[in-house]
Motif scaffolding. Structure first.
Motif, PDB file in Angstrom:
ATOM      1  N   ARG A 122       4.464  16.056  -6.248  1.00 33.31           N
ATOM      2  CA  ARG A 122       4.796  17.175  -5.916  1.00 33.31           C
ATOM      3  C   ARG A 122       3.709  18.217  -5.884  1.00 33.31           C
ATOM      4  O   ARG A 122       3.003  18.253  -7.049  1.00 33.31           O
ATOM      5  CB  ARG A 122       6.093  17.953  -6.595  1.00 33.31           C
ATOM      6  N   VAL A 123       3.505  18.937  -4.781  1.00 34.36           N
ATOM      7  CA  VAL A 123       2.222  19.854  -4.605  1.00 34.36           C
ATOM      8  C   VAL A 123       2.674  21.260  -5.720  1.00 34.36           C
ATOM      9  O   VAL A 123       3.582  21.676  -5.893  1.00 34.36           O
ATOM     10  CB  VAL A 123       2.227  20.417  -3.367  1.00 34.36           C
ATOM     11  N   GLY A 124       1.352  21.074  -6.460  1.00 34.91           N
ATOM     12  CA  GLY A 124       1.393  22.267  -7.671  1.00 34.91           C
ATOM     13  C   GLY A 124       1.922  21.884  -8.918  1.00 34.91           C
ATOM     14  O   GLY A 124       1.915  22.237  -9.764  1.00 34.91           O
ATOM     15  N   ARG A 125       2.612  20.581  -8.844  1.00 35.72           N
ATOM     16  CA  ARG A 125       3.493  20.243 -10.010  1.00 35.72           C
ATOM     17  C   ARG A 125       2.714  18.854 -10.628  1.00 35.72           C
ATOM     18  O   ARG A 125       2.753  18.643 -11.975  1.00 35.72           O
ATOM     19  CB  ARG A 125       5.028  19.908  -9.959  1.00 35.72           C
ATOM     20  N   GLY A 126       2.208  17.836  -9.918  1.00 33.23           N
ATOM     21  CA  GLY A 126       1.408  16.943 -10.340  1.00 33.23           C
ATOM     22  C   GLY A 126       1.880  15.645  -9.788  1.00 33.23           C
ATOM     23  O   GLY A 126       2.831  15.589  -8.811  1.00 33.23           O
ATOM     24  N   THR A 127       1.291  14.411 -10.277  1.00 32.45           N
ATOM     25  CA  THR A 127       1.546  13.181  -9.513  1.00 32.45           C
ATOM     26  C   THR A 127       1.678  12.119 -10.544  1.00 32.45           C
ATOM     27  O   THR A 127       1.134  12.400 -11.686  1.00 32.45           O
ATOM     28  CB  THR A 127       0.419  12.642  -8.554  1.00 32.45           C
ATOM     29  N   VAL A 128       2.686  11.133 -10.393  1.00 31.29           N
ATOM     30  CA  VAL A 128       2.747   9.996 -11.187  1.00 31.29           C
ATOM     31  C   VAL A 128       2.595   8.901 -10.570  1.00 31.29           C
ATOM     32  O   VAL A 128       3.028   8.643  -9.270  1.00 31.29           O
ATOM     33  CB  VAL A 128       3.772   9.868 -12.123  1.00 31.29           C
ATOM     34  N   PHE A 129       1.688   7.700 -10.857  1.00 28.98           N
ATOM     35  CA  PHE A 129       1.322   6.613 -10.526  1.00 28.98           C
ATOM     36  C   PHE A 129       1.923   5.501 -11.283  1.00 28.98           C
ATOM     37  O   PHE A 129       1.750   5.436 -12.623  1.00 28.98           O
ATOM     38  CB  PHE A 129       0.033   6.387 -10.094  1.00 28.98           C
ATOM     39  N   ARG A 130       2.916   4.769 -10.553  1.00 28.14           N
ATOM     40  CA  ARG A 130       3.257   3.532 -11.342  1.00 28.14           C
ATOM     41  C   ARG A 130       2.844   1.844 -10.902  1.00 28.14           C
ATOM     42  O   ARG A 130       2.883   1.876  -9.652  1.00 28.14           O
ATOM     43  CB  ARG A 130       4.909   3.437 -11.231  1.00 28.14           C
TER      44      ARG A 130
END
Length: 475
Positions: free
Chosen positions: A437-445
């Protein structure tokens, strides 16, 4: 004796191309042929004007002009509508208009009625020379299409022989001069010689076009191979760039540890093990690069073995913790103990590159590395509170050298981190997914399904074509 090498059988594409070129070759000669025919008509009319009634000669000239107009119309249609079209259009056009040449031969053959045994021998001799020259010229202009050339010669000679036979057998009742038989015999011989010569010329033209086609195919193949060689050099250059990208992180960590040690010597007992660990990480990365080079060449088998996931993640913590602290970020790790069958070096590269990217694109907050036990198996997750990835770019981020425009942190690096991650996760059979999410962060799995060595080896060979995995999806 060395056995004769037979030519390779022609493919359908080659046959179609050759047929099209033969049509083009024939049509290129037609305009000049018409001008030559016009001059010959003028000569014939001049020679026979005193030996024939004006009506007979005028009728023949009128028929010839109609056929000539037809041929000119065919030539014009070809030049304006067909010349620039594909081969299929040339062949179809030629089939539709193929009768124009036999009809033209019939008109010329019927000139025999105007001079055979009706004109002085001198005039007949000149007219026979014109007919012979016309026939010889036809094998040059029409031999590109064997059927058309044979039809032209057959009708030209056949109509002339028919006129001669009518005159000799019906009108003169075999009471004519003996030279009639010699002329007929010479015409028959000349006709067969021309058919044979035309067939040989046609075969030469066809072989030349076949050779031209195969030469073009060879040049195209060599061009592709040259381009493949250039691409291989480019891939090698990119590979070296990826090496620089990956080695920078542990070397940077070594520099930070060295600075701390110089400023606070009393921390030697605490920092020395970390320096040793970071040095080992550099060595492991070098080993990884060499393994990947061998992997791309298809000469090395993967080292699939049980991997202690908690140990692997803690080794990465030693490598990346100083980088987080240097940026004022919090680095947290949550480990679910367990083992997974994988290649330890390549798996470390996957998770390390994801952590490196998370740190690079995070300016405040922190990075969380967690391993979780799920029904499908162990799963590694890398969370960050960074800038996030816009939806419009989420399908592109795994491309080689791709950088999201306007992202902070893209100034450094080569855009190789996620490309390497996607490639290695595909080889090892560890499905990769992400959410951002732009401005909120990222999660890679990364789902650590057990790696099958044989299937992984096959996928490794496939990566030589630089194919991206089909199981890398956004979620």
């Amino acid at each position: 004796m060395k056995p004769e090498t037979l030519p390779a059988p022609a493919t359908s594409a080659e046959r179609d191309w050759v047929e099209g070129e033969l049509v083009r070759s024939l049509m290129r000669t037609q305009r000049s042929t018409q001008w030559l025919a016009l001059m010959l008509v003028a000569i014939v009319v001049g020679i026979l004007s005193d030996d024939n009634e004006p009506e007979r000669l005028g009728a023949w000239v009128g028929v010839w002009l109609l056929v000539a107009a037809w041929r000119l119309w065919v030539i014009h249609q070809y030049r304006t509508r067909v010349a620039s079209q594909p081969t299929e259009a040339h062949l179809a056009f030629f089939r539709r208009n193929i009768l124009v040449w036999p009809v033209s031969a019939l008109v010329w053959g019927l000139t025999t009625e105007l001079y055979f045994d009706r004109s002085p021998l001198g005039d007949q001799y000149i007219c026979w020379l014109i007919m012979a020259g016309l026939a010889m010229f036809s094998i040059n202009s029409l031999s590109a299409r064997l059927g058309v050339m044979r039809a032209y010669l057959d009708i030209l000679a056949g109509s002339a022989l028919a006129v001669m036979a009518w005159r000799m057998f019906v009108e003169l009742e075999l009471q004519g001069p003996a030279y009639h038989w010699w002329v007929a015999m010479l015409l028959l011989i000349f006709w067969q010689v021309l058919r044979h010569a035309g067939a040989r010329l046609h075969e030469t033209l066809r072989r030349n076009f076949e050779l031209q086609y195969r030469n073009m195919q060879l040049i195209e193949s060599l061009t592709r191979q040259t381009q493949a060689a250039l691409d291989a050099v480019e891939i090698k250059n990119r590979f070296l760039a990826s090496a620089a990208h990956d080695i920078r992180q542990p070397v940077h960590a070594l520099g930070l540890y060295a600075d701390w040690l110089r400023g606070e010597p009393e921390l030697v007992n605490e920092l020395a093990p970390k320096i040793v660990a970071a040095t080992k990480a550099v060595n492991h990365l070098f080993d990884s690069l060499f393994d990947l080079a061998r992997l791309d060449s298809g000469k090395v088998r993967l080292n699939v073995e049980p991997v202690d996931l908690s140990k692997l993640l803690h080794n990465l913590e030693l490598q990346y913790l100083p980088l987080c602290e240097a940026k004022g970020l919090e680095f947290r790790m949550r480990v679910c103990p367990g083992t997974v069958r994988s290649d330890p070096i390549l798996l470390q590269r996957i998770v390390g590159n994801l952590i490196s990217n998370a740190i690079k694109y995070t300016e405040k907050g922190g990075v969380l590395v967690a391993s979780r036990c799920t029904r499908a198996g162990l799963r590694v997750e890398i969370w960050d509170t960074g800038v996030g990835i816009p939806q419009s770019h989420q399908r592109e981020i795994f491309r080689e050298f791709y950088k999201v425009p306007g992202h902070g942190g893209t100034e450094e690096g080569f855009g190789l981190g996620l490309y390497i991650v996607a490639r290695l996760s595909h080889i090892l059979g560890h499905p990769l997914s992400f959410h951002s999410r732009v401005g909120r962060g990222t999660v890679f799995r990364v789902l650590l399904q057990p790696t099958d060595p044989r299937e992984a080896g096959e996928r490794a060979v496939a990566t030589m074509a630089q194919m991206f995995p089909g199981d890398v999806t956004g979620s």
